[in-house]
Design a protein around this motif. Structure first.
Motif, PDB file in Angstrom:
ATOM      1  N   PRO A 197       1.095  -0.996   0.051  1.00  0.00           N
ATOM      2  CA  PRO A 197      -0.297   0.277   0.108  1.00  0.00           C
ATOM      3  C   PRO A 197       0.898   1.062   0.278  1.00  0.00           C
ATOM      4  O   PRO A 197       2.275   1.182   0.537  1.00  0.00           O
ATOM      5  N   CYS A 198       0.483   2.233  -0.674  1.00  0.00           N
ATOM      6  CA  CYS A 198       1.202   3.695  -0.636  1.00  0.00           C
ATOM      7  C   CYS A 198       0.193   4.897  -0.379  1.00  0.00           C
ATOM      8  O   CYS A 198      -1.249   4.667  -1.446  1.00  0.00           O
ATOM      9  N   THR A 199       0.383   5.837   0.470  1.00  0.00           N
ATOM     10  CA  THR A 199      -0.494   6.654   0.774  1.00  0.00           C
ATOM     11  C   THR A 199       0.388   7.916   0.510  1.00  0.00           C
ATOM     12  O   THR A 199      -0.458   8.668   1.205  1.00  0.00           O
ATOM     13  N   CYS A 200       0.931   7.885  -0.427  1.00  0.00           N
ATOM     14  CA  CYS A 200       2.080   9.568  -1.303  1.00  0.00           C
ATOM     15  C   CYS A 200       0.499  10.203  -1.506  1.00  0.00           C
ATOM     16  O   CYS A 200       0.596   9.086  -2.635  1.00  0.00           O
ATOM     17  N   THR A 201       0.851  11.626  -1.266  1.00  0.00           N
ATOM     18  CA  THR A 201      -0.466  11.717  -2.083  1.00  0.00           C
ATOM     19  C   THR A 201       0.366  12.174  -3.873  1.00  0.00           C
ATOM     20  O   THR A 201       2.202  11.855  -3.300  1.00  0.00           O
ATOM     21  N   ILE A 217       8.655   9.222 -11.818  1.00  0.00           N
ATOM     22  CA  ILE A 217       9.151   7.809 -11.227  1.00  0.00           C
ATOM     23  C   ILE A 217       8.487   7.421 -10.126  1.00  0.00           C
ATOM     24  O   ILE A 217       9.741   7.665  -9.076  1.00  0.00           O
ATOM     25  N   TYR A 218       8.000   6.740  -8.970  1.00  0.00           N
ATOM     26  CA  TYR A 218       7.701   6.210  -7.633  1.00  0.00           C
ATOM     27  C   TYR A 218       9.072   6.470  -6.593  1.00  0.00           C
ATOM     28  O   TYR A 218       9.626   5.786  -7.074  1.00  0.00           O
ATOM     29  N   PRO A 219       9.408   7.192  -6.057  1.00  0.00           N
ATOM     30  CA  PRO A 219      10.975   7.156  -5.619  1.00  0.00           C
ATOM     31  C   PRO A 219      10.723   6.292  -3.978  1.00  0.00           C
ATOM     32  O   PRO A 219      12.434   5.841  -3.969  1.00  0.00           O
ATOM     33  N   GLY A 220       9.981   5.412  -4.243  1.00  0.00           N
ATOM     34  CA  GLY A 220      10.022   4.401  -3.463  1.00  0.00           C
ATOM     35  C   GLY A 220       9.335   4.447  -1.237  1.00  0.00           C
ATOM     36  O   GLY A 220       9.669   3.887  -0.498  1.00  0.00           O
ATOM     37  N   THR A 221       8.839   5.609  -1.594  1.00  0.00           N
ATOM     38  CA  THR A 221       9.004   6.099   0.056  1.00  0.00           C
ATOM     39  C   THR A 221       8.570   4.810   0.945  1.00  0.00           C
ATOM     40  O   THR A 221       8.376   4.772   1.526  1.00  0.00           O
ATOM     41  N   CYS A 222       6.844   4.109   0.734  1.00  0.00           N
ATOM     42  CA  CYS A 222       6.138   2.920   1.344  1.00  0.00           C
ATOM     43  C   CYS A 222       6.391   1.880   0.899  1.00  0.00           C
ATOM     44  O   CYS A 222       5.795   1.410   1.556  1.00  0.00           O
ATOM     45  N   ARG A 223       7.323   1.225   0.429  1.00  0.00           N
ATOM     46  CA  ARG A 223       8.382   0.226   0.114  1.00  0.00           C
ATOM     47  C   ARG A 223       8.654  -0.229   1.395  1.00  0.00           C
ATOM     48  O   ARG A 223       9.336  -0.191   1.900  1.00  0.00           O
TER      49      ARG A 223
HETATM   50 ZN    ZN Z   1       3.348   5.798  -0.793  1.00  0.00          ZN
END
Ligand code: ZN
Ligand code: GLU
Length: 285
Positions: free
Chosen positions: A95-99, A123-129
């Protein structure tokens, strides 16, 4: 051969769509195959039944026909959910909660350099990974991203056959999948399945053998080939056709009403006139 045209009913059918639909139709006709229509109406906030009706009307006027009822994505949500469940169980989603803003901010941190654009934008930086695959049941109504590195470790380098420029095999190495595409969203909080997931499930369900669509989607096709492998689905042949541009050389946008087929119709053009405008031969008698 089974080809398809998959418009989103969010606006008028314009010259670019007509070219795409006619190309798919002509390919199927030439091979004695079948042309299917699919309504990509997953985005309920933008899809309108009127646009579906008008799109079909324009396509029929152009001389196309297809078996009815045609597939409508909004009627197959459980199939997308099943595919998401499978990927979740394989430990490939998180799950990813990034805006959008969070993603932009993370990418503009000084040490990151110029942010790279993938087929879905930044390209998604992977914050929630997470370090390890999440356990428990798949969360509903959440944005779920594909852990690209893990997915490639399971499926290897995705490949597909492209026929628009002669027949060639396109293979994308895992490190490139990670650096140039990244962890794409396969489910969105507000609309269940995301495009990449739905298109793969749909093409398999409709037994599409040749996907005919614009060159703007070429960069997204490795994602689709990868998902097909992960889900045990066949990979069709792909034909990414040239894009129709306006007089200024700009690609026609969805909202380019000046090129709407409906407008050309009221001006008294005929279907073969439309074909000529996009560089296609007249329809076979
Ligand atoms: Zn995220
Ligand atoms: N509904 C999508 C679009 O219009 C279809 C893309 C596809 O052909 O895969 O862009």
């Amino acid at each position: 051969m089974i080809t398809r045209f998959a418009p989103s009913p969010t606006g008028p059918l314009h010259l670019g769509h007509a070219f795409s639909a006619l190309t798919a139709w002509d390919m199927a006709q030439a091979a004695g195959g079948t042309f299917l229509l699919r309504i990509d109406d997953l985005d309920r906030s933008r899809a309108r039944p009127e646009w579906e009706t008008r799109t079909k009307d324009d396509l029929r006027w152009l001389g196309l026909s297809w078996p009815e009822p045609c597939r409508r994505e909004s009627e197959h949500l459980s199939e997308y959910a099943a595919a998401l469940d499978r990927l979740w169980t394989m430990g490939l989603l998180y799950p990813c909660t990034c805006t959008r803003r969070d993603i932009r901010d993370a990418l503009s941190a000084p040490q990151e350099g110029a942010p790279l654009m993938g087929p879905d934008g930044l390209i998604y930086p992977g914050t929630c990974r997470p370090a390890r695959p999440p356990s428990g049941p798949r969360p509903d109504a959440a944005t779920l991203r594909l852990d690209m590195a893990r997915a490639c470790a399971v499926a290897g380098a995705p490949g597909f056959t492209e026929t628009a420029t002669g027949t060639q095999t396109v293979q994308t190495p895992p490190d490139r999948m990670v650096s140039r595409i990244g962890d794409v969203a396969l489910a969105r909080r507000d609309m269940g399945a995301a495009y990449h997931l739905a298109v793969v499930v749909d093409d398999a369900a409709q037994r599409i053998t040749h996907v005919v669509r614009g060159a703007d989607l070429f960069e997204a096709t490795p994602i689709h080939a990868l998902l097909q492998r992960l889900l045990g689905l066949p990979t069709p042949v792909y034909h990414h056709h040239r894009l129709i541009r306006d007089d200024a050389g700009k690609r026609l946008a969805k909202r380019d009403d000046a090129r709407a087929i409906a407008l050309y119709r009221t001006e008294g053009r005929c279907p073969d006139g439309i074909r000529a405008m996009v560089g296609l031969r007249p329809s076979a008698p």
